[in-house]
Design an enzyme around this catalytic site. Structure first.
Site, mmCIF file in Angstrom:
data_model
loop_
_atom_site.group_PDB
_atom_site.id
_atom_site.type_symbol
_atom_site.label_atom_id
_atom_site.label_comp_id
_atom_site.label_asym_id
_atom_site.label_seq_id
_atom_site.Cartn_x
_atom_site.Cartn_y
_atom_site.Cartn_z
ATOM 1 C CB CYS A 1 80.474 106.200 33.722
ATOM 2 S SG CYS A 1 80.438 106.467 35.514
ATOM 3 C CB CYS B 1 80.952 103.393 38.821
ATOM 4 S SG CYS B 1 79.886 104.850 38.844
ATOM 5 C CB SER B 2 78.894 101.357 34.914
ATOM 6 O OG SER B 2 78.221 100.836 36.054
ATOM 7 C CB CYS B 3 76.836 107.043 36.083
ATOM 8 S SG CYS B 3 77.261 107.003 37.838
#
Length: 213
Positions: free
Chosen positions: A115, A118-120
């Site tokens: 991702c 961000c950090s999906c």
């Protein structure tokens, strides 16, 4: 008069601190105590969530999805066509998997998920994302130099194996279906799920270990 032994005191100090929780753990415990004390949440509820993510959700859910795809060709087809619908057969649907895409490894292709913004992450079937997945280094390098990143995870791919990098977003997330290891003929779903790892479903692991047989 009591004699002070500096070496012994240092030894005792190290021993005591070796049994202390880490600073992050202490902060989490302090926050937990505050929200419970103020009646914002029951301690039993927190315990239930911790158990759910550590024992039931975690990567164990995703592992069963992979194992079912290995065993059932028709399920594999449904999973690759519409993963969000296919995982409903397990009752795993949720906000983090509302638009889930399954991508399958083969002898000529390897898939890796990142991702970049961000950090999906599909935490409802893979549990909490690892720290490295959220790091700026992984998010930047996975798309720029995926083969080198994979090598650092111990994945050395032949030159003729294509690498596909999938960028997760808040609207679309991915799960990698690793190849079924040789030597697992006759295994049932639980046995197969036990060898599927979180990293293999992110794509930073390719070969799965059969473990003791």
């Amino acid at each position: 008069m009591t004699k002070f032994d500096g070496s012994e005191a240092a030894l005792v100090h190290r021993h005591l601190h070796s049994h202390m929780p880490s600073d992050p753990a202490l902060r989490v415990k302090a926050l937990e105590s505050l929200v419970v004390e103020r009646g914002m949440v029951a301690s039993e509820t927190l315990d239930a969530w911790v158990e759910a993510y550590s024992e039931h959700i975690g990567p164990k859910r995703g592992a069963h999805v992979v194992a079912r795809a290995w065993l059932d060709t028709s399920y594999r087809v449904r999973l690759l066509e519409d993963a969000s619908e296919a995982i409903k057969e397990f009752g795993f649907e949720g906000h983090a998997t509302g638009d889930l895409v399954a991508v399958a490894n083969s002898d000529k292709a390897h898939n890796m998920v990142v991702c970049t913004l961000c950090s999906c992450y599909p935490f409802s079937i893979l549990g909490m994302s690892p720290a490295w997945y959220k790091s700026s280094e992984y998010r930047a390098r996975a798309v720029r130099e995926p083969r080198q990143v994979l090598q650092e995870f111990g994945v050395d791919l032949p030159a003729d194996t294509a690498v596909h990098v999938w960028d997760s977003t808040a609207l679309q997330r991915y799960i990698v279906i690793p190849e079924r290891p040789a030597g697992t003929d006759g295994w049932d779903e639980n046995q197969l799920a036990a060898i599927v790892t979180r990293n293999s479903m992110i794509g930073t692991q390719r070969m799965l270990s059969l473990g003791p047989v």
